[in-house]
Scaffold this motif. Structure first.
Motif, PDB file in Angstrom:
ATOM      1  N   ILE A 431      73.579  13.715  20.616  1.00  0.00           N
ATOM      2  CA  ILE A 431      74.135  13.050  21.786  1.00  0.00           C
ATOM      3  C   ILE A 431      73.719  13.845  23.005  1.00  0.00           C
ATOM      4  N   PHE A 432      73.039  13.172  23.896  1.00  0.00           N
ATOM      5  CA  PHE A 432      72.520  13.851  25.070  1.00  0.00           C
ATOM      6  C   PHE A 432      73.621  14.102  26.089  1.00  0.00           C
ATOM      7  N   GLU A 433      73.730  15.349  26.494  1.00  0.00           N
ATOM      8  CA  GLU A 433      74.672  15.687  27.555  1.00  0.00           C
ATOM      9  C   GLU A 433      73.961  16.565  28.564  1.00  0.00           C
ATOM     10  N   TRP A 434      74.013  16.142  29.811  1.00  0.00           N
ATOM     11  CA  TRP A 434      73.322  16.873  30.864  1.00  0.00           C
ATOM     12  C   TRP A 434      73.730  18.335  30.902  1.00  0.00           C
ATOM     13  N   GLU A 435      75.023  18.585  30.841  1.00  0.00           N
ATOM     14  CA  GLU A 435      75.511  19.961  31.039  1.00  0.00           C
ATOM     15  C   GLU A 435      74.911  20.911  30.019  1.00  0.00           C
ATOM     16  N   SER A 436      74.976  20.528  28.735  1.00  0.00           N
ATOM     17  CA  SER A 436      74.488  21.456  27.720  1.00  0.00           C
ATOM     18  C   SER A 436      72.960  21.445  27.660  1.00  0.00           C
ATOM     19  N   ALA A 437      72.355  20.297  27.902  1.00  0.00           N
ATOM     20  CA  ALA A 437      70.900  20.220  27.835  1.00  0.00           C
ATOM     21  C   ALA A 437      70.253  21.040  28.954  1.00  0.00           C
ATOM     22  N   LEU A 438      70.953  21.184  30.063  1.00  0.00           N
ATOM     23  CA  LEU A 438      70.377  21.895  31.199  1.00  0.00           C
ATOM     24  C   LEU A 438      70.928  23.300  31.366  1.00  0.00           C
ATOM     25  N   SER A 439      71.640  23.760  30.363  1.00  0.00           N
ATOM     26  CA  SER A 439      72.200  25.096  30.458  1.00  0.00           C
ATOM     27  C   SER A 439      71.101  26.141  30.314  1.00  0.00           C
ATOM     28  N   PHE A 440      71.213  27.208  31.066  1.00  0.00           N
ATOM     29  CA  PHE A 440      70.254  28.313  30.959  1.00  0.00           C
ATOM     30  C   PHE A 440      70.885  29.530  30.297  1.00  0.00           C
ATOM     31  N   SER A 441      72.120  29.375  29.843  1.00  0.00           N
ATOM     32  CA  SER A 441      72.759  30.535  29.217  1.00  0.00           C
ATOM     33  C   SER A 441      73.218  30.167  27.817  1.00  0.00           C
ATOM     34  N   GLY A 442      73.338  31.190  26.989  1.00  0.00           N
ATOM     35  CA  GLY A 442      73.726  30.946  25.605  1.00  0.00           C
ATOM     36  C   GLY A 442      72.515  30.669  24.742  1.00  0.00           C
ATOM     37  N   ASP A 443      72.659  29.739  23.807  1.00  0.00           N
ATOM     38  CA  ASP A 443      71.583  29.444  22.852  1.00  0.00           C
ATOM     39  C   ASP A 443      70.509  28.570  23.492  1.00  0.00           C
ATOM     40  N   THR A 444      69.725  29.162  24.354  1.00  0.00           N
ATOM     41  CA  THR A 444      68.758  28.353  25.106  1.00  0.00           C
ATOM     42  C   THR A 444      67.392  29.022  25.156  1.00  0.00           C
ATOM     43  N   GLY A 445      66.415  28.258  25.578  1.00  0.00           N
ATOM     44  CA  GLY A 445      65.083  28.798  25.782  1.00  0.00           C
ATOM     45  C   GLY A 445      65.071  29.908  26.823  1.00  0.00           C
ATOM     46  N   PRO A 446      65.698  29.675  27.985  1.00  0.00           N
ATOM     47  CA  PRO A 446      65.730  30.727  29.003  1.00  0.00           C
ATOM     48  C   PRO A 446      66.353  32.039  28.506  1.00  0.00           C
ATOM     49  N   TYR A 447      67.316  31.950  27.601  1.00  0.00           N
ATOM     50  CA  TYR A 447      67.897  33.182  27.049  1.00  0.00           C
ATOM     51  C   TYR A 447      66.822  33.983  26.319  1.00  0.00           C
ATOM     52  N   VAL A 448      66.005  33.298  25.542  1.00  0.00           N
ATOM     53  CA  VAL A 448      64.931  33.982  24.819  1.00  0.00           C
ATOM     54  C   VAL A 448      63.910  34.547  25.811  1.00  0.00           C
ATOM     55  N   GLN A 449      63.588  33.730  26.817  1.00  0.00           N
ATOM     56  CA  GLN A 449      62.658  34.202  27.845  1.00  0.00           C
ATOM     57  C   GLN A 449      63.195  35.454  28.538  1.00  0.00           C
ATOM     58  N   TYR A 450      64.489  35.428  28.777  1.00  0.00           N
ATOM     59  CA  TYR A 450      65.129  36.528  29.483  1.00  0.00           C
ATOM     60  C   TYR A 450      64.961  37.840  28.712  1.00  0.00           C
ATOM     61  N   SER A 451      65.098  37.762  27.390  1.00  0.00           N
ATOM     62  CA  SER A 451      64.875  38.957  26.571  1.00  0.00           C
ATOM     63  C   SER A 451      63.455  39.468  26.766  1.00  0.00           C
ATOM     64  N   CYS A 452      62.522  38.539  26.841  1.00  0.00           N
ATOM     65  CA  CYS A 452      61.119  38.943  27.037  1.00  0.00           C
ATOM     66  C   CYS A 452      60.940  39.671  28.371  1.00  0.00           C
ATOM     67  N   THR A 453      61.573  39.164  29.412  1.00  0.00           N
ATOM     68  CA  THR A 453      61.399  39.805  30.720  1.00  0.00           C
ATOM     69  C   THR A 453      62.055  41.180  30.747  1.00  0.00           C
ATOM     70  N   ARG A 454      63.133  41.324  29.997  1.00  0.00           N
ATOM     71  CA  ARG A 454      63.752  42.649  29.940  1.00  0.00           C
ATOM     72  C   ARG A 454      62.812  43.639  29.276  1.00  0.00           C
ATOM     73  N   ILE A 455      62.175  43.210  28.218  1.00  0.00           N
ATOM     74  CA  ILE A 455      61.219  44.088  27.541  1.00  0.00           C
ATOM     75  C   ILE A 455      60.063  44.407  28.485  1.00  0.00           C
ATOM     76  N   ALA A 456      59.553  43.358  29.123  1.00  0.00           N
ATOM     77  CA  ALA A 456      58.433  43.550  30.047  1.00  0.00           C
ATOM     78  C   ALA A 456      58.812  44.559  31.123  1.00  0.00           C
ATOM     79  N   SER A 457      60.044  44.460  31.571  1.00  0.00           N
ATOM     80  CA  SER A 457      60.521  45.357  32.619  1.00  0.00           C
ATOM     81  C   SER A 457      60.543  46.810  32.149  1.00  0.00           C
ATOM     82  N   ILE A 458      61.006  47.015  30.935  1.00  0.00           N
ATOM     83  CA  ILE A 458      61.033  48.375  30.386  1.00  0.00           C
ATOM     84  C   ILE A 458      59.611  48.928  30.277  1.00  0.00           C
ATOM     85  N   LEU A 459      58.726  48.117  29.724  1.00  0.00           N
ATOM     86  CA  LEU A 459      57.349  48.573  29.539  1.00  0.00           C
ATOM     87  C   LEU A 459      56.691  48.853  30.888  1.00  0.00           C
TER      88      LEU A 459
END
Length: 565
Positions: A431-459
């Motif tokens: 069931i499509f819901e705008w709120e959850s489909a457009l979330s950037f926090s929690g179990d989302t693609g941006p969350y995974v991306q965010y981990s990558c940027t943190r690593i990139a930042s450390i390196l």
RNA sequence: GCGCCUGUAGCUCAGUUGGAUAGAGCAACGGCCUUCUAAGCCGUAGGCCGGGCGUUCGAAUCGCCCCAGGCGCGCCA
């Protein structure tokens, strides 16, 4: 290859009745039970022992190398305590060595594959339900390519049929029209056909002329369908979805190969002309077990062909391209149809493409419908996602140029949209819901991306690039580090299982879990300010390895890992 | 009516193909930014795995029967 080879080797050496494939490792439920667990169920079955007996035997009889500090039976499991540093070093070394190919077993080496997906009718802008097809297909392509298959991506352009004919009827001057105009016209044309029998009849007549190969009619059809196709491909392109071949349905009318099929059907006595002069296949004669869906119409009474007729020719065309793996992504509403097609093809001595099905994305109010305007269009979904991401980027990186901000926002939006759709098993109705489909926090693609940027930042802060090999001194001091290492080591088996099952959702789940494990590590284990220089180097290598694995996983999902966000 | 798919926390979903005490996120509540990016983290609370019967050492997972939702079932594509 496997991180636990030294364990496996020792076992098959000392208990020769067992083989490598009988031995499966799993992370223990709690790391204080051991560093890794071996399941004794499979092996026990083979030796007709009870699992706990085999576990005890393994722990007692096998002499392990120096990497194993302890092997303790625990019911049907053997829990190992390992030299975490030695094993961890091997895991990170392997990831570094294989780089962008880490996780690939090269299952498709030298194998040609043909994947057909999307194949939307050229009469509407794709909505998020259709996007599920395109995204699953595109990611399967990426997954197969990652496994070294030689993949060709096909898009079947349904540029014929009654609905297209109606659309062509109302498009007097397609050159003056936009993609959006066309969508409006399409709805109008269908409504009119319902009310106006004469108009509907004109549609059928136009279709007949098209089939006869009338060049002016053909030109009109192409003009209209090209405009639609371009609009669709542009939207899909924003999500990073691309195709190698566009195959036009209209190129498969009166295909000579169909004659061979009809011949085979006649020979089986399954082809007949019904009381309304239609050419019909009786699938029961070919083994169809139910009354429902028994009949399959090939030709209308006026001699024009039905969709399935052209689809048969097209499918044969695809099969003759010589791909060992022939895949097609279909909505679950096509299941019966595909079975019917498959029976006919089989009767004519052809194989059938392997099908991957997905269920519909629904709205709270019910099914999406283009005609009733009850849809969430992919383009508006993407626009909204980009806008929300841009807001966040503006807060986070106010000094960045507008172009860079926009680029960043788009990458985040694509990640959110792709991940939201791909992480769910395709068999599920969602069931499509705008709120959850457009979330950037929690179990989302941006969350995974965010981990990558943190690593990139450390390196980045570390400054210098790391040596390609991790150092021989590789301390692993915390459970969080070990948990992450175990997770990284599981990537290859995750990928090969996904490829074999033609399923891409497990990759998304894996990426999430890896990002979570990294975040735990990130909060518990300082890297740049680690207590010793050795620990710092080990953690830097662990970071680098994690980034590599996340990049590889995200690559399969069509999501970019960024330097900053 | 017949066939296929789905049913797991209030909501959205995982669950390594039958294995250790069923896990995440969202929403709620309570904490954490002079410390590698707070798009984050920690904690609390939340479960008859739709229901029933079976299969076996062991079932959310396999079988059968119900219940609920989705999809399909002869000139749509």
């Amino acid at each position: 290859m496997n991180a636990f080879d030294t364990i496996t080797d020792a076992i098959v050496r000392d208990i020769p009745e067992l083989r490598r494939e009988d031995l499966a490792f799993a992370p223990p439920p709690k790391l204080d039970m051991g560093d890794v667990s071996l399941r004794a169920f499979e092996g026990a079955k083979k030796l007709s022992l009870k699992p706990p007996q085999l576990a005890a035997r393994i722990a007692q009889e096998v002499s392990f190398g120096p990497e194993v500090a302890e092997a303790r039976p625990a019911g049907p499991y053997v829990n190992f305590r390992l030299d975490r540093g030695a094993v961890g070093r091997r895991i990170t070394a392997e990831i570094a060595a294989q780089g962008d190919a880490f996780g690939s077993l090269g299952l498709g080496e030298g194998v040609k594959a043909l994947v057909e997906h999307t194949s939307i009718n050229p009469n509407a802008s794709p909505h998020v339900g259709r996007a599920r097809n395109a995204l699953i297909g595109d990611s399967l392509v990426r997954l197969l390519r990652f496994e070294a298959y030689d993949v060709e991506v096909h898009y079947y352009v349904n540029d014929m049929g009654r609905q297209i004919a109606l659309l062509v009827l109302v498009c007097d001057d397609p050159k003056q029209m936009t993609f959006d105009d066309m969508l409006v016209r399409y709805v109008e044309a269908n409504e009119r056909a319902k009310a106006d029998a004469e108009f509907a009849e004109q549609g059928y007549e136009l279709l007949v002329r098209m089939e006869e190969g009338d060049s002016e009619t053909k030109r009109r059809f192409h003009e209209v369908t090209d405009l639609c196709l371009q609009g669709q491909v542009a939207v899909l392109g924003r999500l990073g979805i691309h195709y190698d071949c566009f195959d036009r349905e209209s190129d498969f009318v009166k295909d000579p190969r169909l004659e061979k099929v009809l011949e085979a059907l006649r020979a089986r006595g399954s082809l007949f002309t019904d009381e309304d002069e239609r050419l019909v296949v009786d699938l029961q004669k070919l083994g169809h077990p139910y009354e429902e869906g028994r009949y399959f119409v090939l030709m209308r009474a006026n001699g024009s062909s039905m969709y399935g007729c052209r689809d048969l020719s097209y499918t044969i065309d695809k099969l003759e391209r010589g791909a060992a793996l022939n895949l097609i992504v279909l909505g679950e509403d096509h299941k019966l149809y595909a079975q019917q097609l498959s029976l006919i093809l089989e009767a004519a001595g052809y194989a059938t493409p392997e099908q991957v099905y997905y269920a519909y994305i629904l709205l709270k109010e019910g099914k999406m419908s283009t005609r009733e305007g009850k849809v969430v269009l992919l383009s508006e979904f993407l626009d909204e996602a980009t806008q929300r991401a841009a807001q966040k980027v503006q807060e986070q990186w106010p000094d960045l140029s507008p172009e860079d901000q926009q680029a960043m926002a788009e990458q985040v939006a694509i990640a959110a949209v792709r991940f939201a759709i791909l992480r769910v098993n395709p068999t599920k109705n969602v069931i499509f819901e705008w709120e959850s489909a457009l979330s950037f926090s929690g179990d989302t693609g941006p969350y995974v991306q965010y981990s990558c940027t943190r690593i990139a930042s450390i390196l980045r802060k570390h400054g210098e690039s790391l040596p390609s090999e991790p150092p021989s001194a590789f301390p692993v001091s915390e459970d969080a580090e070990w948990g992450l290492l175990l997770q990284l080591a599981a990537f290859p088996e995750t990928v090969s299982a996904a490829a074999e099952n033609r399923a891409v959702a497990p990759i998304a789940q894996y990426a999430l879990e890896t990002a979570r494990k990294f975040t735990t590590f990130y909060h518990q284990c300082p890297v740049l300010t680690a207590e010793t220089g050795e620990l710092k180097m080990a953690r830097l290598h662990l970071c680098q390895a994690t980034l590599q694995v996340l990049k590889n996983a995200l690559g399969i999902l069509g999501i970019e890992a960024m330097e900053r966000m």
